[in-house]
Design a protein around this motif. Structure first.
Motif, mmCIF file in Angstrom:
data_model
loop_
_atom_site.group_PDB
_atom_site.id
_atom_site.type_symbol
_atom_site.label_atom_id
_atom_site.label_comp_id
_atom_site.label_asym_id
_atom_site.label_seq_id
_atom_site.Cartn_x
_atom_site.Cartn_y
_atom_site.Cartn_z
ATOM 1 N N MET A 192 0.804 -1.215 0.000
ATOM 2 C CA MET A 192 0.000 0.000 0.000
ATOM 3 C C MET A 192 0.849 1.283 0.000
ATOM 4 O O MET A 192 0.317 2.375 -0.189
ATOM 5 C CB MET A 192 -0.938 -0.010 1.208
ATOM 6 C CG MET A 192 -0.220 0.044 2.556
ATOM 7 S SD MET A 192 -1.390 0.130 3.952
ATOM 8 C CE MET A 192 -2.224 -1.440 3.797
ATOM 9 N N TRP A 193 2.155 1.129 0.216
ATOM 10 C CA TRP A 193 3.038 2.299 0.229
ATOM 11 C C TRP A 193 3.755 2.488 -1.095
ATOM 12 O O TRP A 193 4.754 3.201 -1.164
ATOM 13 C CB TRP A 193 4.072 2.171 1.357
ATOM 14 C CG TRP A 193 3.476 1.851 2.680
ATOM 15 C CD1 TRP A 193 3.622 0.704 3.381
ATOM 16 C CD2 TRP A 193 2.625 2.686 3.463
ATOM 17 N NE1 TRP A 193 2.923 0.746 4.557
ATOM 18 C CE2 TRP A 193 2.289 1.965 4.644
ATOM 19 C CE3 TRP A 193 2.099 3.969 3.293
ATOM 20 C CZ2 TRP A 193 1.467 2.488 5.630
ATOM 21 C CZ3 TRP A 193 1.284 4.489 4.277
ATOM 22 C CH2 TRP A 193 0.968 3.756 5.429
ATOM 23 N N VAL A 194 3.258 1.877 -2.165
ATOM 24 C CA VAL A 194 3.939 1.953 -3.453
ATOM 25 C C VAL A 194 4.073 3.394 -3.937
ATOM 26 O O VAL A 194 5.036 3.744 -4.621
ATOM 27 C CB VAL A 194 3.201 1.074 -4.497
ATOM 28 C CG1 VAL A 194 1.804 1.585 -4.764
ATOM 29 C CG2 VAL A 194 3.997 0.977 -5.788
ATOM 30 N N ASN A 195 3.120 4.232 -3.585
ATOM 31 C CA ASN A 195 3.175 5.642 -3.986
ATOM 32 C C ASN A 195 3.478 6.563 -2.805
ATOM 33 O O ASN A 195 3.096 7.738 -2.793
ATOM 34 C CB ASN A 195 1.843 6.052 -4.632
ATOM 35 C CG ASN A 195 1.565 5.264 -5.914
ATOM 36 O OD1 ASN A 195 2.470 5.058 -6.727
ATOM 37 N ND2 ASN A 195 0.335 4.807 -6.071
ATOM 38 N N TYR A 196 4.143 6.041 -1.802
ATOM 39 C CA TYR A 196 4.404 6.787 -0.579
ATOM 40 C C TYR A 196 5.309 7.996 -0.833
ATOM 41 O O TYR A 196 6.340 7.890 -1.529
ATOM 42 C CB TYR A 196 5.046 5.860 0.445
ATOM 43 C CG TYR A 196 5.531 6.556 1.688
ATOM 44 C CD1 TYR A 196 4.630 7.093 2.596
ATOM 45 C CD2 TYR A 196 6.899 6.684 1.959
ATOM 46 C CE1 TYR A 196 5.062 7.737 3.754
ATOM 47 C CE2 TYR A 196 7.338 7.316 3.099
ATOM 48 C CZ TYR A 196 6.424 7.840 3.993
ATOM 49 O OH TYR A 196 6.859 8.472 5.120
ATOM 50 N N ASP A 197 4.922 9.145 -0.263
ATOM 51 C CA ASP A 197 5.702 10.382 -0.370
ATOM 52 C C ASP A 197 6.025 10.830 1.053
ATOM 53 O O ASP A 197 5.148 11.274 1.801
ATOM 54 C CB ASP A 197 4.900 11.457 -1.110
ATOM 55 C CG ASP A 197 5.735 12.701 -1.402
ATOM 56 O OD1 ASP A 197 6.731 12.930 -0.695
ATOM 57 O OD2 ASP A 197 5.366 13.434 -2.345
ATOM 58 N N GLU A 198 7.278 10.744 1.427
ATOM 59 C CA GLU A 198 7.690 11.033 2.798
ATOM 60 C C GLU A 198 7.435 12.490 3.174
ATOM 61 O O GLU A 198 7.073 12.797 4.306
ATOM 62 C CB GLU A 198 9.172 10.694 2.983
ATOM 63 C CG GLU A 198 9.630 10.797 4.426
ATOM 64 C CD GLU A 198 11.061 10.305 4.593
ATOM 65 O OE1 GLU A 198 11.573 10.355 5.720
ATOM 66 O OE2 GLU A 198 11.676 9.891 3.577
ATOM 67 N N SER A 199 7.607 13.401 2.207
ATOM 68 C CA SER A 199 7.419 14.817 2.513
ATOM 69 C C SER A 199 5.969 15.109 2.901
ATOM 70 O O SER A 199 5.694 15.858 3.834
ATOM 71 C CB SER A 199 7.826 15.678 1.320
ATOM 72 O OG SER A 199 7.014 15.375 0.189
ATOM 73 N N LYS A 200 5.019 14.493 2.182
ATOM 74 C CA LYS A 200 3.608 14.690 2.520
ATOM 75 C C LYS A 200 3.288 14.086 3.883
ATOM 76 O O LYS A 200 2.488 14.635 4.641
ATOM 77 C CB LYS A 200 2.716 14.060 1.450
ATOM 78 C CG LYS A 200 2.739 14.807 0.125
ATOM 79 C CD LYS A 200 1.755 14.176 -0.852
ATOM 80 C CE LYS A 200 1.744 14.949 -2.185
ATOM 81 N NZ LYS A 200 0.800 14.358 -3.157
#
Length: 895
Positions: free
Chosen positions: A628-636
């Protein structure tokens, strides 16, 4: 030899030492050759009794017949008729191998005498040299004199060593089978009833035992003729098949292998007959004279592979009994390798094929012991457990044999032969008596490709009295569902928690983080939810992204495996929250997080001892962008975290809420969990109208629902606890026969049968619920050993009273909103004092609650929280309630 031209014939069999049956050497296209009984002229052998009266046998009658049988049966001879008797019996001379007079050979070897009639005629006609009969008799007399002087055959004078026949089988059949089963025995085929049923003499020293023998694994067309009290019956190809056997076996010395009892009359057996050209059963089947029969195929020595192969060839060629044969079913079988992920029952598996598809496979041609029968239900449980221990998580080879269409409330399914370590697992079950073979119809080709092995295994288990064939009853394990109703779960929770790490078996995986477990030590079943995480919801439709993947992930690792669990809490539905460990300390929650198939559940994770490991596992999945974290953006993520902290800070700094309402507690669900009704005129009027309408409609004759409603659906239901109709919401469906319901106007919960559930009128459904979920603000009431006392304490303050409540905080929204309340008795005059007058303070002072700093009310009003902590210390000091034996604060904090 006579100068007359001899006729030719083939000796079919020998009736006695001086009588034979001849067959014409001229073949007939549609019928067996013509037959003729011929007695040997001028001689007389010892008289042979009837087959059923061997006691009438004269001495050496068997030996005489046996000499003649070995000399003539199956051979072509020349013969001439010499005379006939008044009864119509023909007598003549027979010559074998061209010139050898058979009668003279018998007399020379001492197995026959010259008949008295012949001798008398010879003495009268001695002067006549032209009488050819007299010359023949003269030679026979000389041969007799030579045999007598040499003491050949019947002239031995000692009858003690004569062969004796025995028609009745008076031995212990079980012991006889034990002694001779599987051993080649010398035998003589005496009669051919039909192509696969014979009367056979077993040659046991000088005693010949008559038995009836049916060929193992084969059955030919019926031939029933000249049997008293029974009509003649001759099936197509029956005579031809019988003739086929007679020309090869009748009165031949053979080897017989007894392989089992045929049942019925004593002395009836099934077995194999070894013809010089091979197994006669195989010859019959290969020529289309017989079919393979399942009931005795399991007994064939050396297996039935050759028989089955011969039958397939005969079918393809459409020989004789197969002349109208048409192939049915599929000629090609689907094969694939798979991993077993679930044992559905004693004859059905759920497997994962190489493409990742889940498939349900039923074993071909077997069925598990009947679960509904108390005599066999225990063996059905043993079969399932045997498969679970042996196959779960293992690689197997699957060969689809046939497909069963949906019928009789059973869904369509594939039936297959499943191999584990190159052995048919169905054979394992049958050998242990943990399954039954399905007895297919003879022409049913929808069967296991290894059907004969199944028959052999089943026969072996029957003989050894194993499993269901033992006649013993095995008790079924009984497990109490400790998660249903929720009150039972909450009652047993302290006991399970004190047990620490418990051994369990995962019975079913309903979601990636939700399981049905069996805890053998406690003889119970529980629902377990993994603490600290949340998995996407799985299902056919609609499922959340990665929900089905998470479910499969858990199935592959723990479905029906032996695991260890630790419970940390129990929720309002009766599900236990905790940790699941498998395969030497593999934490399933951690692995789901690492695979990106679950995310942290903040509230429950913060209560767990291993919370750091959980957070680290989720962070790792985020960094590697898994699942589920395939599109994970750490900054967001950081932006959202900062925003969340701001919101939390603003909530913490918010002023205490002042919002007094008049309420009554309609239901106490647990210690600190309540359902309330607000005292407003319009609410009271609506509730009275609703209950009146339900009472009227409940008395009408409308039947209950036939099909269980969906979870979450509103219904009208009659609760048995007070015989009253309520508006209710479906919380759970129990086995399709009853539903767990919550009355939305009062909060009471009950399991109600379908017969007492009706559709709710749309008008009544439009009114909002009168019962509102609430919790005691600031408090965490006693659980574990003092749960009941805490419950009774709360009830004593609120039950049946009109109260005033201050709404300290809210969570959720709409119908899911929860109110956090400080309660006061409505009789308090003026402005109530929080510490002096509130019921919340009274519960703490009594020693049945502590302060919950995570309670939204505590975060909003820390001043009141501090005042309550002082009351907690007071209760500890005076050993009130749960503090009577000392400080249990650390235990309570872990609950």
């Amino acid at each position: 030899m006579s100068s007359k031209a001899l006729q030719g014939g083939q000796v079919k069999n020998v009736i006695s030492g001086d009588t034979i049956v001849l067959r014409s050497v001229v073949a007939r296209s549609t019928q067996p050759p013509a037959e003729k009984i011929l007695g040997l002229a001028f001689i007389q052998a010892p008289r042979l009794g009837n087959i059923r009266k061997p006691e009438d046998d004269e001495p050496y009658s068997i030996e005489a017949r046996d000499f003649l049988r070995k000399l003539l049966v199956g051979k072509t001879v020349g013969f001439e008729k010499r005379y006939s008797t008044n009864s119509g019996r023909d007598y003549g001379r027979v010559f074998v191998e061209g010139k050898k007079d058979v009668a003279k050979l018998l007399v020379e070897n001492g197995w026959a005498k010259v008949s008295e009639q012949a001798k008398n005629r010879h003495n009268k006609d001695a002067a006549s040299e032209e009488n050819s009969d007299d010359q023949i008799v003269s030679e026979l007399i000389k041969a007799e004199q030579g045999a007598e002087s040499a003491k050949f055959g019947i002239w031995k004078g000692n009858n003690a060593g004569c062969i004796k026949r025995k028609a009745e089988f008076d031995q212990n059949e079980t012991q006889f089978l034990k002694d001779v089963k599987g051993k080649p025995l010398e035998a003589l085929i005496e009669q051919i009833r039909d192509s696969t049923t014979y009367r056979v003499y077993l040659k046991i020293a000088n005693n010949w035992q008559l038995i009836t023998l049916q060929l193992s694994g084969a059955k030919g067309p019926i031939v029933r003729q000249n049997i008293p009290d029974q009509p003649d019956l001759v099936e197509e190809f029956g005579i031809e098949a019988k003739d086929f056997v007679e020309t090869r076996l009748l009165q031949r010395d053979t080897l017989v292998i007894i392989e089992g009892s045929a049942g019925g009359a004593s002395g009836s057996f099934v077995g194999s007959v070894k013809h010089p050209a091979g197994n006669i059963a195989e010859l019959l089947v290969a020529n289309g004279f017989a079919r393979v029969v399942d009931w005795s195929a399991a007994l064939v020595t050396g297996g039935t592979e050759k028989l089955r192969s011969a039958e397939r060839m005969a079918k393809q060629k459409k020989l004789r009994i197969w002349k109208d044969y048409t192939a049915t079913g599929s000629t090609t079988a689907s094969k694939f390798d798979a991993t077993v992920i679930r044992v559905v029952n004693g004859d059905t598996l759920e497997v994962l094929d190489q493409s990742g598809k889940e498939r349900e496979i039923q074993f071909s041609s077997i069925r598990q012991p009947k679960i509904s029968d108390p005599q066999t239900a225990g063996y059905a449980e043993q079969a399932k457990e045997y498969l679970r221990k042996r196959l779960i998580g293992q690689k197997v080879s699957v060969k689809i044999d046939y497909h069963k269409p949906a019928q009789d409330n059973f869904r369509a399914r594939d039936c297959a032969t499943v191999l584990f370590e190159n052995k048919n697992i169905a054979v394992h079950l049958l050998e242990r008596g943990l399954a039954h073979v399905i007895r297919h119809k003879q022409n049913d080709e929808q069967r296991s490709s290894d059907y004969d092995s199944l028959l052999i295994a089943d026969h072996s288990a029957t003989e050894k009295s194993r499993g269901v064939h033992s006649g013993k009853i095995v008790a079924v394990s009984k497990y109490v569902d400790s998660s249903n109703p929720p009150s039972r779960a909450k009652a047993i929770f302290p006991h399970l928690k004190r047990g620490g790490r418990l051994s369990a078996i995962v019975e079913y995986v309903s979601q990636g983080s939700r399981f049905k477990l069996v805890v053998p030590r406690e003889s119970c079943k529980i629902t377990l939810v993994l603490g600290g995480i949340k998995c996407p919801r799985a299902g056919a439709e609609p499922s959340e992204p990665f929900g089905n993947e998470a479910s499969l992930f858990s199935k592959q690792r723990v479905m029906q495996r032996d695991v260890e669990i630790e419970v940390s809490s129990v929720d309002n539905t009766g599900a236990f929250v905790g940790t699941l460990i498998y395969n030497n300390n593999h934490n399933l929650a951690v692995e789901l997080l690492q695979a990106g198939l679950a995310q942290i559940h903040q509230y429950s994770a913060n209560q767990m001892a291993n919370q750091n490991i959980l957070f680290n596992a989720e962070n790792k999945a985020k960094r590697e962008r898994k699942g589920m974290w395939v599109n994970y953006d750490e900054s967001k993520e950081k932006e959202l975290e900062a925003l969340s902290q701001e919101v939390q800070k603003s909530q913490t700094q918010a002023k205490p809420n002042v919002e007094f309402i008049d309420v009554a507690v309609s239901e106490i669900v647990g210690s600190g969990d309540l359902y309330i009704q607000i005292f407003e005129q319009k609410v009271i009027e609506s509730l009275e109208m609703i209950m009146d309408e339900l009472s009227i409609s409940g008395k009408q004759s409308q039947a209950g629902v036939q099909k269980a409603p969906r979870v979450g659906e509103l219904v009208a239901a009659k609760f048995s606890s007070d015989n009253t109709w309520y508006r209710a919401r479906v919380r759970k469906i129990n086995a399709g026969r009853e539903c767990e319901l919550i009355a939305i106007d009062y909060g009471n919960v009950e399991s109600v049968p379908l017969s007492q559930i009706k559709p709710l009128d749309s008008k009544l459904a439009s009114y909002p619920p009168s019962a509102i979920e609430a919790k005691l603000a600031f408090l965490k009431t006693a659980s574990s050993d003092y749960k009941d006392e805490a419950f009774n304490c709360i009830r004593s303050y609120v039950e049946g009273k009109k109260l005033v409540a201050n709404v300290e905080a809210r969570s959720g929204s709409g119908n899911s909103q929860v109110l956090y309340l400080t309660l006061y008795d409505s009789g308090v005059s003026g402005k109530p004092d929080f510490v002096k007058d509130s019921i919340n303070s009274a519960i703490v002072r009594a020693g049945y609650a502590t302060v919950d700093k995570r309670n939204p009310a505590s975060m909003r009003n820390p001043e009141c929280s501090t005042k309550l902590e002082e009351l907690v210390n007071e209760a500890k000091k005076y050993r009130r309630g749960m503090w009577e034996y000392g400080d249990v604060g650390s235990d309570e904090e872990r609950d």
